[in-house]
Design a protein around this motif. Structure first.
Motif, PDB file in Angstrom:
ATOM      1  N   GLN A   1       0.850  -1.188   0.000  1.00 49.31           N
ATOM      2  CA  GLN A   1       0.000   0.000   0.000  1.00 49.31           C
ATOM      3  C   GLN A   1       0.888   1.242   0.000  1.00 49.31           C
ATOM      4  N   ILE A   2       0.669   2.120  -0.935  1.00 43.72           N
ATOM      5  CA  ILE A   2       1.426   3.365  -0.983  1.00 43.72           C
ATOM      6  C   ILE A   2       0.699   4.372  -0.098  1.00 43.72           C
ATOM      7  N   GLU A   3       1.408   4.908   0.867  1.00 41.24           N
ATOM      8  CA  GLU A   3       0.829   5.896   1.776  1.00 41.24           C
ATOM      9  C   GLU A   3       0.694   7.231   1.049  1.00 41.24           C
ATOM     10  N   PRO A   4      -0.441   7.893   1.244  1.00 39.99           N
ATOM     11  CA  PRO A   4      -0.603   9.198   0.585  1.00 39.99           C
ATOM     12  C   PRO A   4       0.395  10.217   1.141  1.00 39.99           C
ATOM     13  N   ALA A   5       0.747  11.153   0.312  1.00 39.70           N
ATOM     14  CA  ALA A   5       1.674  12.209   0.738  1.00 39.70           C
ATOM     15  C   ALA A   5       0.998  13.082   1.790  1.00 39.70           C
ATOM     16  N   THR A   6       1.798  13.646   2.683  1.00 43.97           N
ATOM     17  CA  THR A   6       1.269  14.570   3.688  1.00 43.97           C
ATOM     18  C   THR A   6       0.966  15.900   3.015  1.00 43.97           C
ATOM     19  N   VAL A   7      -0.252  16.370   3.247  1.00 44.84           N
ATOM     20  CA  VAL A   7      -0.680  17.659   2.699  1.00 44.84           C
ATOM     21  C   VAL A   7      -1.053  18.542   3.883  1.00 44.84           C
ATOM     22  N   TYR A   8      -0.416  19.710   3.964  1.00 49.73           N
ATOM     23  CA  TYR A   8      -0.675  20.628   5.074  1.00 49.73           C
ATOM     24  C   TYR A   8      -1.598  21.757   4.613  1.00 49.73           C
ATOM     25  N   LYS A   9      -2.609  21.996   5.426  1.00 52.26           N
ATOM     26  CA  LYS A   9      -3.456  23.181   5.259  1.00 52.26           C
ATOM     27  C   LYS A   9      -3.906  23.572   6.658  1.00 52.26           C
ATOM     28  N   VAL A  10      -3.435  24.712   7.110  1.00 56.04           N
ATOM     29  CA  VAL A  10      -3.740  25.205   8.448  1.00 56.04           C
ATOM     30  C   VAL A  10      -4.220  26.642   8.313  1.00 56.04           C
ATOM     31  N   ASP A  11      -5.378  26.923   8.906  1.00 59.58           N
ATOM     32  CA  ASP A  11      -5.899  28.287   8.916  1.00 59.58           C
ATOM     33  C   ASP A  11      -5.631  28.910  10.275  1.00 59.58           C
ATOM     34  N   VAL A  12      -5.226  30.158  10.269  1.00 53.89           N
ATOM     35  CA  VAL A  12      -5.029  30.919  11.507  1.00 53.89           C
ATOM     36  C   VAL A  12      -5.957  32.124  11.438  1.00 53.89           C
ATOM     37  N   LYS A  13      -6.838  32.227  12.424  1.00 55.70           N
ATOM     38  CA  LYS A  13      -7.745  33.376  12.510  1.00 55.70           C
ATOM     39  C   LYS A  13      -7.276  34.224  13.684  1.00 55.70           C
ATOM     40  N   TRP A  14      -6.806  35.411  13.374  1.00 59.98           N
ATOM     41  CA  TRP A  14      -6.284  36.339  14.371  1.00 59.98           C
ATOM     42  C   TRP A  14      -7.381  37.274  14.855  1.00 59.98           C
ATOM     43  N   GLY A  15      -7.447  37.484  16.149  1.00 65.59           N
ATOM     44  CA  GLY A  15      -8.217  38.604  16.671  1.00 65.59           C
ATOM     45  C   GLY A  15      -7.464  39.873  16.295  1.00 65.59           C
ATOM     46  N   SER A  16      -8.040  41.020  16.539  1.00 63.44           N
ATOM     47  CA  SER A  16      -7.403  42.270  16.112  1.00 63.44           C
ATOM     48  C   SER A  16      -6.066  42.530  16.815  1.00 63.44           C
ATOM     49  N   MET A  17      -5.876  41.966  18.001  1.00 64.41           N
ATOM     50  CA  MET A  17      -4.686  42.198  18.828  1.00 64.41           C
ATOM     51  C   MET A  17      -4.527  43.680  19.164  1.00 64.41           C
ATOM     52  N   ASP A  18      -5.630  44.412  19.142  1.00 62.37           N
ATOM     53  CA  ASP A  18      -5.638  45.831  19.541  1.00 62.37           C
ATOM     54  C   ASP A  18      -6.088  45.920  20.996  1.00 62.37           C
TER      55      ASP A  18
END
Length: 189
Positions: free
Chosen positions: A44-61
């Motif tokens: 079995q060929i293992e699928p490649a690792t695919v990265y997708k990460v979302d970062v939601k920032w508050g305003s930091m104000d």
């Protein structure tokens, strides 16, 4: 002369060391036959690792509200005297202004490590939940069922006093997020 002897020794070592095992059958008469099984296996060929990460920032104000200045009447001097009451505090105006939400859509579990570097003397940043471990989003996924993304949130808070001459929004530091595969991450303090 030494070079020739050394060259002959090296050549002999290469010839003797590079031999391959060959299986040979000897046939001695007309009509003889030989056979060899052919083998195979499934991998079995293992699928490649695919990265997708979302970062939601508050305003930091953030806004620093200094201690209250209260005027008290002094009946002996017949004048008002100002005094500070309470302590200053850091405020943000909307829920989530101080939040950082990380969502992992990758087919690999990840760890997000959040740090803050404050450049203004006398101010300190604290991070609630500075290490966020997020599951592999492909867990439970199949040809017919989608996996599920995982999320985590950290919150930044500030302490210390900001100089009262800082009246415009001014950079006082930075927040950084570093990502690593969960299986290669060491525990952070």
């Amino acid at each position: 002369m030494k070079k020739k002897v050394l060259s002959l020794c090296m050549a002999a070592a290469l010839v003797l060391g590079s031999g391959t095992a060959a299986m040979a059958d000897t046939l001695t008469s007309k009509g003889d036959s030989t056979r060899k099984n052919v083998t195979g296996k499934y991998t079995q060929i293992e699928p490649a690792t695919v990265y997708k990460v979302d970062v939601k920032w508050g305003s930091m104000d953030f806004t620093y509200q200094g201690a209250d200045t209260v005027r008290h009447w002094n009946p002996e001097t017949h004048e008002y005297q100002e005094a500070l009451e309470g302590t200053g505090k850091w405020l943000f105006f909307n829920e989530g202004d101080n939040a950082i939400t990380v969502t992992n859509y990758s087919n690999k579990a990840i760890t997000a490590t959040i740090t803050a570097k404050i450049e203004t003397e006398g101010i300190k940043a604290d991070i609630l939940d500075p290490v966020i471990r997020l599951e592999d989003a492909s867990k439970g996924a199949s040809e017919t069922t989608a996996g599920t993304a995982s999320s985590g949130t950290a919150k930044v808070s500030l302490s210390g006093d900001l100089d009262k001459t800082t009246t415009a929004n001014t950079k006082i530091g930075t927040v950084t997020i570093a990502f690593a595969d969960t299986d290669t991450t060491t525990e952070q303090p």
